[in-house]
Enzyme design. Structure first.
Site, mmCIF file in Angstrom:
data_model
loop_
_atom_site.group_PDB
_atom_site.id
_atom_site.type_symbol
_atom_site.label_atom_id
_atom_site.label_comp_id
_atom_site.label_asym_id
_atom_site.label_seq_id
_atom_site.Cartn_x
_atom_site.Cartn_y
_atom_site.Cartn_z
ATOM 1 N N GLY A 87 31.061 -0.234 -22.030
ATOM 2 C CA GLY A 87 31.622 1.299 -22.216
ATOM 3 C C GLY A 87 30.251 1.933 -22.580
ATOM 4 O O GLY A 87 29.258 1.919 -22.287
ATOM 5 N N GLU A 119 0.775 -1.192 -0.149
ATOM 6 C CA GLU A 119 -0.028 -0.117 -0.011
ATOM 7 C C GLU A 119 0.860 1.145 -0.091
ATOM 8 O O GLU A 119 2.020 1.265 0.447
ATOM 9 C CB GLU A 119 -1.006 -0.086 1.091
ATOM 10 C CG GLU A 119 -1.824 -1.144 1.136
ATOM 11 C CD GLU A 119 -2.688 -0.999 2.309
ATOM 12 O OE1 GLU A 119 -3.660 -2.127 2.387
ATOM 13 O OE2 GLU A 119 -2.776 -0.215 3.170
ATOM 14 N N THR A 125 1.658 -5.945 -9.662
ATOM 15 C CA THR A 125 1.980 -6.226 -11.044
ATOM 16 C C THR A 125 1.219 -7.131 -11.812
ATOM 17 O O THR A 125 0.626 -8.323 -11.107
ATOM 18 C CB THR A 125 3.640 -6.958 -10.778
ATOM 19 O OG1 THR A 125 4.399 -5.895 -10.143
ATOM 20 C CG2 THR A 125 3.948 -7.076 -12.120
ATOM 21 N N ARG A 147 35.625 -6.207 -28.867
ATOM 22 C CA ARG A 147 35.810 -4.894 -28.785
ATOM 23 C C ARG A 147 37.549 -4.611 -28.797
ATOM 24 O O ARG A 147 38.178 -5.094 -27.827
ATOM 25 C CB ARG A 147 35.198 -4.256 -27.781
ATOM 26 C CG ARG A 147 35.525 -2.814 -27.321
ATOM 27 C CD ARG A 147 35.098 -1.979 -28.195
ATOM 28 N NE ARG A 147 35.009 -0.540 -27.963
ATOM 29 C CZ ARG A 147 35.055 0.438 -29.023
ATOM 30 N NH1 ARG A 147 35.073 0.440 -30.071
ATOM 31 N NH2 ARG A 147 35.142 1.714 -28.502
ATOM 32 N N GLU A 162 9.079 -8.058 -3.088
ATOM 33 C CA GLU A 162 9.079 -9.318 -2.543
ATOM 34 C C GLU A 162 9.956 -9.022 -1.218
ATOM 35 O O GLU A 162 10.328 -9.842 -0.663
ATOM 36 C CB GLU A 162 9.964 -10.285 -3.308
ATOM 37 C CG GLU A 162 9.306 -10.735 -4.596
ATOM 38 C CD GLU A 162 8.049 -10.982 -4.666
ATOM 39 O OE1 GLU A 162 7.272 -11.310 -3.792
ATOM 40 O OE2 GLU A 162 7.495 -10.883 -5.742
#
Length: 523
Positions: free
Chosen positions: A479, A251, A282, A409, A503
């Site tokens: 990044g 609540e 939900t 990368r 929860e």
């Protein structure tokens, strides 16, 4: 030094601290919070070391590094103010505080191996290994292609996905076979639920992994408190996916303070009239059932004994707001709350105005009046272990995407994965994931043995905090691209942030559940 000895010394230190606390939930909040977080991490380290005994060298060394890191971390928590915990400074500077397992060179070496080999799988028995493989394939092939658009466009989980999950039995994981679920009648299979949750959460937290939470909580509450007629009425429909459910406890003015829920249920002919507001419900729109905690006795002392648990039945609504008016004049309204992440189901603010709920929808019927708090806590035990599994799945997804990106990368003439700092990060991320997987499975076995109520809160604390850190490191390894919505790690990072809130908020669980229990046990 042997890490098992480090762990033993640290557990003794935690016991000493618990001995010296009174468990005053208001005056000792800081100490109880620190004690609970440290104990949760150390128990995870113990579970990881136990699992590593039957694993290869890489996992054993990762477990040793994790245990050493958490032991030293516990010392650091207490060094700030040892007197507050009643411990001696001599206890906080042991000989093992610096060892091979805390040496950055060890972590770098292990990280290099992980980059080459990938994250090891936690061992399971044959039946659960098949379950893991099945849902890993489903997550990769069916859920993942939908996940990004659901998140970025704030879409409701598509009916096609709900249908497939229903057909696979996902909504009946905690429901006995006699009621149409997948759980054996003679025993629980929390381990199976954890395995499925982790794989689906790896594909998408909001669009798949979290769909199991609401039926998990409701099923446990109904099994614990419902009459035989109520079990037969609701559980088969939940297990089959015919009826989906939502949980409505929080609540606006109470948050995690469940005992002081104020939404009122008043007696009327043939049932109850519900009046008041709820928040963070939900899936309330799409749900057919809402498990609702309400106050049926405003004079009860202590207050939690005045709470009862109801099942609200309503039509399915797929929009971001809805109004349902009953023929007798009652009304419920819902409005979706815009959120940072965790999208796919929408979380609603709810308002009830003389909404009628029949007597037969009070869980436990007449005998259940005033017992709603206990039935809710029983449901939350399942929800918390399930949330730990969600955290593990999210961490694994972030780790795997990071590993893939850093090897490709190029920065300053070599791949990001070739740098020692990256390798050290990879080691610590992998250790955190495996430790929390081991801890989650250990607590799942405890629940299946009829134990583990407090431990479910403990593993949620550790796993959810770890998920925030692991997803943060994943964004960092990417990044600038990690901050872009087009890369999934940005979604993982946003989703992870909610895990320590729902929860049972981290602070409430740490102080009022885990910390309090540790002091009570010690005394």
């Amino acid at each position: 030094m042997d890490t098992s000895q480090m762990l033993s010394d640290t557990l003794s230190l935690l016991k000493q601290a618990a001995d010296n606390l009174r468990g005053n939930l208001d005056e000792e909040q800081v100490q109880l919070y620190q004690l609970a977080m440290a104990e949760s991490e150390i128990q995870g380290a113990a579970a990881f070391l136990e699992l590593a005994q039957d694993s290869g060298t890489l996992v054993q060394e990762l477990a040793a590094c994790y245990a050493a890191d958490k032991c030293v971390g516990t010392l650091e928590r207490f060094r700030r103010s040892p007197a507050a915990f009643g411990v001696s400074r001599d206890d906080l500077f042991p000989d093992w505080a610096c060892s091979r397992w805390t040496d950055p060179a060890t972590a770098t070496q292990l990280g290099e191996q992980l980059i080459a080999q990938g994250l090891p799988e936690v061992p399971l028995d044959n039946a659960h290994s098949i379950v893991r493989s099945t849902f890993a394939d489903f997550g990769r092939q069916v859920v993942e292609p939908l996940a990004e658009s659901i998140h970025r466009e704030n879409l409701l989980v598509p009916e096609s996905l709900l249908t497939q999950l229903s057909e696979m039995g996902c909504f009946g994981l905690s429901i006995p076979e006699s009621y149409g679920g997948l759980n054996p009648d003679e025993a629980e299979d929390t381990v199976g639920m954890v395995v499925v949750t982790e794989e689906l959460s790896k594909a998408s937290l909001g669009a798949a992994g979290s769909l199991i939470t609401r039926p998990e909580i409701m099923a446990r509450a109904v099994l614990d408190g419902g009459s035989q007629a109520q079990r037969a009425r609701w559980l088969p429909k939940i297990a089959s996916g015919e009826k989906l459910c939502a949980i409505s406890v929080t609540e606006p003015n109470t948050g995690s303070d469940v005992a002081n829920v104020a939404l009122k249920a008043s007696r009327t002919e043939g049932g109850w009239l519900i009046n008041g507001g709820k928040t963070w419900c939900t899936f309330a729109g799409r749900a057919d059932y809402i498990l609702l905690l309400a106050r049926t006795d405003s004079e009860a002392s202590p207050p939690h004994k005045g709470l009862s648990l109801f099942v609200v039945e309503k039509p399915v609504e797929r929009g971001e707001s809805f109004v349902y008016e009953q023929p007798q004049g009652g009304r419920v309204e819902g409005r979706a709350i815009a959120t940072l992440g965790y999208r796919g189901m929408h979380s609603f603010e709810m308002f009830y105005d003389n909404f009628f709920v029949p007597d037969e929808n009070l869980i436990g019927e007449d005998a259940g009046q005033g017992k709603g708090f206990y039935f809710t806590m029983r449901g939350f035990m399942g929800g918390r272990i399930q949330t730990a599994a969600r955290a593990c799945g999210l961490m694994r997804a972030a780790f795997e995407k990071s590993l893939e990106y850093t090897t490709q990368r190029m920065v300053f003439g070599q791949s990001v994965a070739d740098y020692p700092l990256t390798q050290e990060k990879v080691c610590r991320m992998a250790s955190a994931i495996l430790a929390n997987q081991a801890h989650t499975l250990k607590v799942a076995h405890m629940i299946d043995a009829g134990e583990g109520t407090m431990e479910a809160s403990m593993v949620k604390l550790a796993a959810c905090r770890a998920a925030e850190w692991v997803t943060r490191e994943a964004v960092q390894l990417f990044g600038g691209m990690g901050y872009a919505e087009e890369t999934p790690v940005s979604r993982y990072f946003a989703d992870a942030r909610v895990l320590s809130i729902f929860e049972g908020a981290e602070e409430t669980l740490a102080i009022r559940v885990v910390g309090k229990a540790l002091v009570t046990r010690s005394n």
